[in-house]
Design an enzyme around this catalytic site. Structure first.
Site, PDB file in Angstrom:
ATOM      1  N   LYS A   1       0.846  -1.192   0.000  1.00  0.00           N
ATOM      2  CA  LYS A   1       0.000   0.000   0.000  1.00  0.00           C
ATOM      3  C   LYS A   1       0.879   1.238   0.000  1.00  0.00           C
ATOM      4  O   LYS A   1       1.473   1.607   1.007  1.00  0.00           O
ATOM      5  CB  LYS A   1      -0.945   0.042   1.199  1.00  0.00           C
ATOM      6  CG  LYS A   1      -2.107   0.973   0.877  1.00  0.00           C
ATOM      7  CD  LYS A   1      -2.747   1.681   2.036  1.00  0.00           C
ATOM      8  CE  LYS A   1      -2.001   2.817   2.614  1.00  0.00           C
ATOM      9  NZ  LYS A   1      -1.852   4.000   1.752  1.00  0.00           N
TER      10      LYS A   1
ATOM     11  N   GLU B   1       9.296   1.211  11.086  1.00  0.00           N
ATOM     12  CA  GLU B   1      10.353   2.212  10.919  1.00  0.00           C
ATOM     13  C   GLU B   1       9.656   3.558  10.996  1.00  0.00           C
ATOM     14  O   GLU B   1       8.884   3.914  10.114  1.00  0.00           O
ATOM     15  CB  GLU B   1      11.070   1.986   9.580  1.00  0.00           C
ATOM     16  CG  GLU B   1      12.422   2.661   9.515  1.00  0.00           C
ATOM     17  CD  GLU B   1      12.362   4.019   8.878  1.00  0.00           C
ATOM     18  OE1 GLU B   1      12.218   5.009   9.651  1.00  0.00           O
ATOM     19  OE2 GLU B   1      12.453   4.103   7.660  1.00  0.00           O
TER      20      GLU B   1
ATOM     21  N   CYS C   1      13.208  10.760   7.405  1.00  0.00           N
ATOM     22  CA  CYS C   1      13.102  10.391   8.823  1.00  0.00           C
ATOM     23  C   CYS C   1      14.432  10.532   9.556  1.00  0.00           C
ATOM     24  O   CYS C   1      14.454  10.697  10.763  1.00  0.00           O
ATOM     25  CB  CYS C   1      12.553   8.988   8.948  1.00  0.00           C
ATOM     26  SG  CYS C   1      13.388   7.819   7.875  1.00  0.00           S
TER      27      CYS C   1
ATOM     28  N   GLU D   1       9.389  15.878  15.390  1.00  0.00           N
ATOM     29  CA  GLU D   1       9.820  15.725  13.997  1.00  0.00           C
ATOM     30  C   GLU D   1       9.041  16.726  13.137  1.00  0.00           C
ATOM     31  O   GLU D   1       7.814  16.704  13.099  1.00  0.00           O
ATOM     32  CB  GLU D   1       9.520  14.290  13.544  1.00  0.00           C
ATOM     33  CG  GLU D   1       9.986  14.013  12.140  1.00  0.00           C
ATOM     34  CD  GLU D   1       9.805  12.549  11.737  1.00  0.00           C
ATOM     35  OE1 GLU D   1       8.699  12.015  11.908  1.00  0.00           O
ATOM     36  OE2 GLU D   1      10.780  11.957  11.257  1.00  0.00           O
TER      37      GLU D   1
END
Ligand code: NAI
Ligand code: MG
Length: 511
Positions: free
Chosen positions: A202, A278, A312, A409
């Site tokens: 996906k 992750e 990331c 983040e």
């Protein structure tokens, strides 16, 4: 020329809406779900639009897969796993087909790179010349592993012989994000194919185009129907249907920490499928006094703004030792002002638009928060142009460890700079985060490099370099950055399970 220009105050603008006209944008060929080797509409007939972040305008209507479509894809993948050839082929045969798949990726790099640019705002030339060839190499790496998957012979304590088999885990769900659609695809699909699994991929709703293209290439390469299915659609529907499915044997997910938690919950309340996650990061980039200031300032900037900061492992907490602090900061600002933002099709541009309006607004709101919390905005801080989602490379100094911009983040080109005195101090401060994905250590002192690298809680450490990914180098998080490793031979284990077999050497003690 459609290049980005700058006024004397170094304020950036993107001319002509940031559209570069010299690259032929291909016709979009694949917009439907790929199930059992065919492109099909969603059962509901619904579609969603994917947006070009250079303009904010829709470029294609994509089939909006939901639970019924995931069910269909799982049925196909289950049949292909339980009765189809893929898991039963000799590894060398899977390798041959995967190598063909990799070649096709490379042969179509130009077209796929253009799709990535209009879908995700990625730099066209970089994607074509580096990212797609490197993705093809990742497929080749795992292709090479396909005929080397074996267990061990065990030293048994009785007169028995014991050995292990490493078998494919089954039907796997691979949920990937929008920031590296190609890399994420091969990082998960490569080992899953090599192991002999079948799968439902996906892609993120923001960037569905390349995964559908790869599905078409997989078929052309000879990957049997039902082995690789792609269901496009939203996370809360198609994604959630995968994570809670009773007939999916494993999920590998890359994305936000928030959704990572939902993935685990769904696995726990369905069939207890193993998951690997992750997730996000807030990585430290630590610069000691002894470095070449000019070179390291360049790397530090790249560490934050590469891929528009949508990465990331961005090293966006930059710790600078006090001896070079002022000099380093001045260089950083100078380089940020010279950083070229604009149309990602333009070869002179280093930074394209953020992926969508939501990310664009999220980044700008963090910048406002940084100002409000008392950090000093040294450069950037504003959107560029009136069309598309461009953001200036932004540097904040005087950032305290507990400010929101130092903790969360941002996923945009926003750097937080901090000053430190001693190695012991910086180790403590660098580790003071819920995340643990990556870290950079810049020094020529071996003692410092060794001590700090062993003291930081992060899954990947770069010494005098940054963003070094290699297909042979395992990658994944400590702490709330997730668990499980992608890439490297270790990542194959995510898609395998171990079966132990025992039998008497002479005669059974029970007969
Ligand atoms: P997200 O975590 O929502 O999206 C990642 C993938 O998960 C997409 O394919 C999405 O459709 C899917 N997803 C979303 N909700 C789901 C659910 N309930 N069940 C199963 N799958 C689901 O990330 P989003 O909202 O697009 O970005 C938000 C933030 O997440 C970013 O600003 C960034 O901080 C972080 N992020 C981190 C990434 C990384 O590489 N670790 C990649 C993308 C985002
Ligand atoms: Mg989301």
């Amino acid at each position: 020329m459609l290049k980005e220009t700058r006024s004397q105050e170094s304020q950036m603008t993107v001319q002509n809406g940031g559209l570069h006209s010299h690259v032929n944008i291909p016709k979009i060929k694949f917009t439907k779900l790929f199930i059992n080797g065919e492109f099909v509409d969603a059962v509901s007939g619904k579609t969603f639009e994917t947006i070009d972040p250079r303009t904010g305008e829709a470029v294609a209507s994509i089939a909006q897969g939901d639970k019924e479509d995931v069910d269909k894809a799982v049925k196909a993948a289950r049949e292909a796993f339980d009765n189809g050839p893929w898991p039963r082929l000799p590894g060398s045969e899977r390798r041959r087909i995967m190598l063909r798949f990799a070649d096709l990726m490379e042969q179509n790099a130009e077209e796929i790179a253009a799709l990535e640019t209009i879908d995700a705002g990625k730099l066209y030339f970089w994607t074509k010349k580096l990212e797609i060839p490197s993705a093809a190499e990742t497929i080749r790496y795992f292709a090479g592993a396909a005929d080397k998957i074996h267990g061990s012979t065990l030293k048994m304590s009785r007169e028995m012989q014991g050995y292990t088999l490493r078998e494919p885990i089954g039907v796997v769900g691979l949920i990937i994000p929008w920031n590296f659609p190609t890399q994420m695809f091969v990082t998960k699909v490569g080992p899953a194919l090599a192991a002999g699994c079948t799968m439902i991929v996906k892609p993120a709703e923001q960037t569905p185009l390349s995964a559908l293209y790869y599905a078409h290439l997989a078929k052309e390469a000879g990957i049997p129907d039902g082995v690789l299915n792609v269901v496009t659609g939203y996370g809360h529907s198609a994604g959630a249907a995968i994570t809670s499915h009773m007939d999916i044997d494993k999920v590998s997910f890359t994305g936000s920490t928030e959704v990572g938690r939902l993935v685990m919950q769904a696995a726990a309340t369905s069939n207890l499928k193993p998951v690997s996650l992750e997730l996000g990061g807030k990585s430290p980039f630590i610069v000691f006094d002894d470095v070449d200031v000019d070179k390291m300032a360049e790397l530090a900037l790249l560490g934050t703004v590469y891929n528009k900061g949508e990465i990331c492992v961005a090293g966006s907490r930059v710790f600078i030792q006090e001896g070079i602090y002022d000099k380093f900061l001045a260089k950083l600002v100078e380089k940020a002002k010279a950083w070229v933002v604009g149309d990602p099709f333009d070869p002179n541009v280093s930074q394209g638009p953020q992926v969508d309006k939501k990310q664009f607004e999220k980044i700008l709101s963090y910048i406002e928060l940084g100002k409000k919390e008392g950090a000093t905005l040294l450069t950037g801080g504003k959107p560029i142009g009136t069309k598309g989602y461009y953001v200036e490379p932004t540097i904040f100094a005087d950032v305290a460890d507990d400010m929101t911009i130092a903790k969360e983040e941002i996923f945009g080109p926003v750097m937080s700079v901090m000053k430190f005195k001693t190695m012991e101090e910086v180790i403590k401060r660098a580790n003071c985060t819920k995340y643990g994905l990556a870290a950079g250590i810049m020094t020529n002192d071996l003692n410092i490099a060794n001590t700090v690298s062993r003291s930081l809680q992060a899954g990947i450490i770069w010494i005098n370099c940054y963003f070094v990914f290699d297909k042979d180098m395992p990658f994944g998080g400590y702490k709330m950055s997730g668990f499980g490793r992608d890439l490297g031979m270790e990542s194959l284990n995510q898609y395998l399970q171990v079966k132990s077999i025992a039998m008497p050497i002479y005669q059974s003690p029970w007969l």
